[in-house]
Design a protein around this motif. Structure first.
Motif, PDB file in Angstrom:
ATOM      1  N   HIS A   1      54.735  23.122 -32.439  1.00  0.00           N
ATOM      2  CA  HIS A   1      55.114  21.935 -31.681  1.00  0.00           C
ATOM      3  C   HIS A   1      56.521  21.419 -31.988  1.00  0.00           C
ATOM      4  O   HIS A   1      56.968  20.453 -31.367  1.00  0.00           O
ATOM      5  N   THR A   2      57.216  22.017 -32.975  1.00  0.00           N
ATOM      6  CA  THR A   2      58.603  21.628 -33.210  1.00  0.00           C
ATOM      7  C   THR A   2      59.489  22.252 -32.148  1.00  0.00           C
ATOM      8  O   THR A   2      59.219  23.355 -31.656  1.00  0.00           O
TER       9      THR A   2
ATOM     10  N   GLN B   1      47.240  11.632 -37.518  1.00  0.00           N
ATOM     11  CA  GLN B   1      48.647  11.584 -37.111  1.00  0.00           C
ATOM     12  C   GLN B   1      49.550  12.452 -37.991  1.00  0.00           C
ATOM     13  O   GLN B   1      50.767  12.506 -37.760  1.00  0.00           O
TER      14      GLN B   1
ATOM     15  N   GLU C   1      50.035  15.730 -38.399  1.00  0.00           N
ATOM     16  CA  GLU C   1      50.784  16.832 -37.784  1.00  0.00           C
ATOM     17  C   GLU C   1      51.922  16.304 -36.916  1.00  0.00           C
ATOM     18  O   GLU C   1      53.043  16.814 -36.970  1.00  0.00           O
ATOM     19  N   GLN C   2      51.660  15.271 -36.146  1.00  0.00           N
ATOM     20  CA  GLN C   2      52.696  14.699 -35.296  1.00  0.00           C
ATOM     21  C   GLN C   2      53.813  14.086 -36.141  1.00  0.00           C
ATOM     22  O   GLN C   2      54.997  14.211 -35.821  1.00  0.00           O
ATOM     23  N   HIS C   3      53.437  13.436 -37.247  1.00  0.00           N
ATOM     24  CA  HIS C   3      54.434  12.828 -38.136  1.00  0.00           C
ATOM     25  C   HIS C   3      55.387  13.886 -38.689  1.00  0.00           C
ATOM     26  O   HIS C   3      56.618  13.725 -38.635  1.00  0.00           O
TER      27      HIS C   3
ATOM     28  N   ALA D   1      55.916  16.981 -37.576  1.00  0.00           N
ATOM     29  CA  ALA D   1      56.672  17.607 -36.485  1.00  0.00           C
ATOM     30  C   ALA D   1      57.843  16.724 -36.060  1.00  0.00           C
ATOM     31  O   ALA D   1      58.945  17.226 -35.789  1.00  0.00           O
ATOM     32  N   THR D   2      57.621  15.407 -36.037  1.00  0.00           N
ATOM     33  CA  THR D   2      58.700  14.478 -35.670  1.00  0.00           C
ATOM     34  C   THR D   2      59.818  14.501 -36.709  1.00  0.00           C
ATOM     35  O   THR D   2      61.004  14.469 -36.357  1.00  0.00           O
TER      36      THR D   2
ATOM     37  N   SER E   1      50.082  24.662 -36.651  1.00  0.00           N
ATOM     38  CA  SER E   1      50.146  23.786 -35.492  1.00  0.00           C
ATOM     39  C   SER E   1      51.497  23.091 -35.405  1.00  0.00           C
ATOM     40  O   SER E   1      52.095  22.983 -34.324  1.00  0.00           O
ATOM     41  N   ILE E   2      51.999  22.621 -36.552  1.00  0.00           N
ATOM     42  CA  ILE E   2      53.286  21.917 -36.574  1.00  0.00           C
ATOM     43  C   ILE E   2      54.406  22.826 -36.088  1.00  0.00           C
ATOM     44  O   ILE E   2      55.248  22.429 -35.272  1.00  0.00           O
TER      45      ILE E   2
END
Length: 393
Positions: A210-211, A160, A162-164, A166-167, A206-207
């Motif tokens: 996706h931002t 999680q 990368e998603q963290h 990016a968020t 990757s981050i």
């Protein structure tokens, strides 16, 4: 332009000599930002002393020759302070404005309530508000290492990460990157990331994909894939040669952010945090002058002062008992010679924020507060004569 600038650097003597006070070739005005640590917790503003003053080894309640025992080889002129104190934020930012610093790059640990992350976030909110009141600018430096404790404590899983991140960057975009004081390059908000231990290069790539908001992203030391460039930081083992190494590495990047620093003298061994690092000596101010002239000659659009107030590593340009206003005066003089000072301030005016801070600390009524609020505006706007008169009354 940067290629030409770097050729000029090669023609300059990197070590200080008799020509140290000669003006550099004038260029478009670079943005000078001070790396700012919002992590200090101190009594009586807070109920306890924070780790960055104690490092679990020093006791600020112990006072020796008028100084509290703190985790630093040097001592701030303002004493051991709390980063949430509005009078300290005002004092710091007025000093910056008077010497030609345009704003801050603030060290940020994200939104999670773990360890002191929430305190840093609260203090950063207050700092950004104060920055904009001073008509200055800010950028965010995301601490790469913050994700490792989150995984260790079970707040997020490894898959999680990368998603963290990016968020969190999307939160920055929605809340801070839209503010008028946010630093932008070519229309894009500037984001730095410190360290390489929490996230790999591919993870950052990757981050960034996706931002939601395109960024002018700078990684530390070397340019990662997808980054606009990198920012430099002292590497004790390389000493002053680090600036030359960074120049060569960054020659073909779209942008870079060189580092100006006065010394690197950490307290980690004395605090039993680790064995400490090799020292980069102050050399009677020559280290600061050397790195400053080198950075200004590079032709970059942003220059970072490393740091405003990392007392644990001894890189502070904030006024101290040991070095006074020396480094701020050197920067002020250079920016004046380059016709880059926005306020017609000199060494005498640099003492006004300290005088104001002393009055703030003695204020006993709302009338006093309003009076000193008015003086702060005078200093911010360059009305030094009236500010001086008000402080003397």
């Amino acid at each position: 332009m940067r290629t030409i600038a770097l050729v000029l650097i090669a023609l300059l003597s990197f070590h200080m000599n008799a020509a140290a006070d000669e003006p550099l070739e004038c260029r478009d005005r670079p943005l000078v930002l001070a790396h700012y640590m919002p992590w200090y917790v101190a009594k009586p503003v807070s109920p306890e002393w924070g780790w960055h003053w104690t490092m679990n080894q020093f006791d600020p309640e112990t006072i020796i020759e008028g100084r509290r025992e703190v985790a630093s080889h040097h001592y701030p002129l303002a004493g051991a302070y709390d980063s949430s104190d509005p009078s300290i934020l005002e004092y710091h930012l007025l000093l910056m404005k008077l010497c030609g610093i345009d704003g801050v790059i603030v060290d940020w640990y994200g939104l999670t309530d773990l360890s002191d992350y929430a305190v840093l976030h609260r203090n950063t909110l207050r700092l950004i508000d104060a920055v904009e009141r001073m008509e200055m600018q800010f950028a965010i430096c995301y601490e790469d290492q913050t994700v490792t404790p989150l995984v260790k404590e079970g707040r997020i899983s490894a898959d999680q990460i990368e998603q963290h991140v990016a968020t969190e960057i999307d939160w920055l975009a929605d809340n801070w990157f839209v503010r008028p004081g946010c630093v932008r390059l070519d229309g894009k908000p500037v984001l730095l990331s410190f360290g390489n231990t929490g996230l790999s290069g591919p993870q950052w790539t990757s981050i960034l994909k996706h931002t939601r908001t395109p960024l002018a992203y700078f990684s530390e030391h070397t340019r990662r894939d997808g980054a606009t460039g990198a920012f430099d930081w002292p590497i004790p083992d390389e000493g002053l040669l680090r600036s030359e190494h960074f120049d060569r590495a960054s020659l073909h990047w779209p942008d870079c952010i060189p580092a100006v620093y006065p010394r690197f003298v950490d307290v980690y061994a004395k605090a039993n945090v680790n064995d400490g690092y090799v020292r980069i000596g102050d050399d009677d101010g020559k280290t600061f002058l050397t790195t400053m002239r080198h950075a200004f000659a590079s032709g970059t659009r942003i220059i970072q002062l490393v740091t405003w107030n990392d007392w644990g590593e001894g890189t502070c340009v904030e006024p101290s008992i040991e070095f006074g206003y020396r480094d701020l005066e050197a920067l002020q003089n250079l920016r004046r010679r380059r016709s880059e000072l926005k306020l017609n301030a000199g060494a005498e005016e640099l003492r006004l924020p300290w005088q104001l801070l002393q009055q703030r600390r003695k204020a006993s009524s709302q009338k006093d507060v309003q009076r000193w609020d008015a003086v702060a505006v005078m200093i911010r706007n360059g009305d030094f004569e009236n500010a001086r008169k008000a402080l003397m009354q």
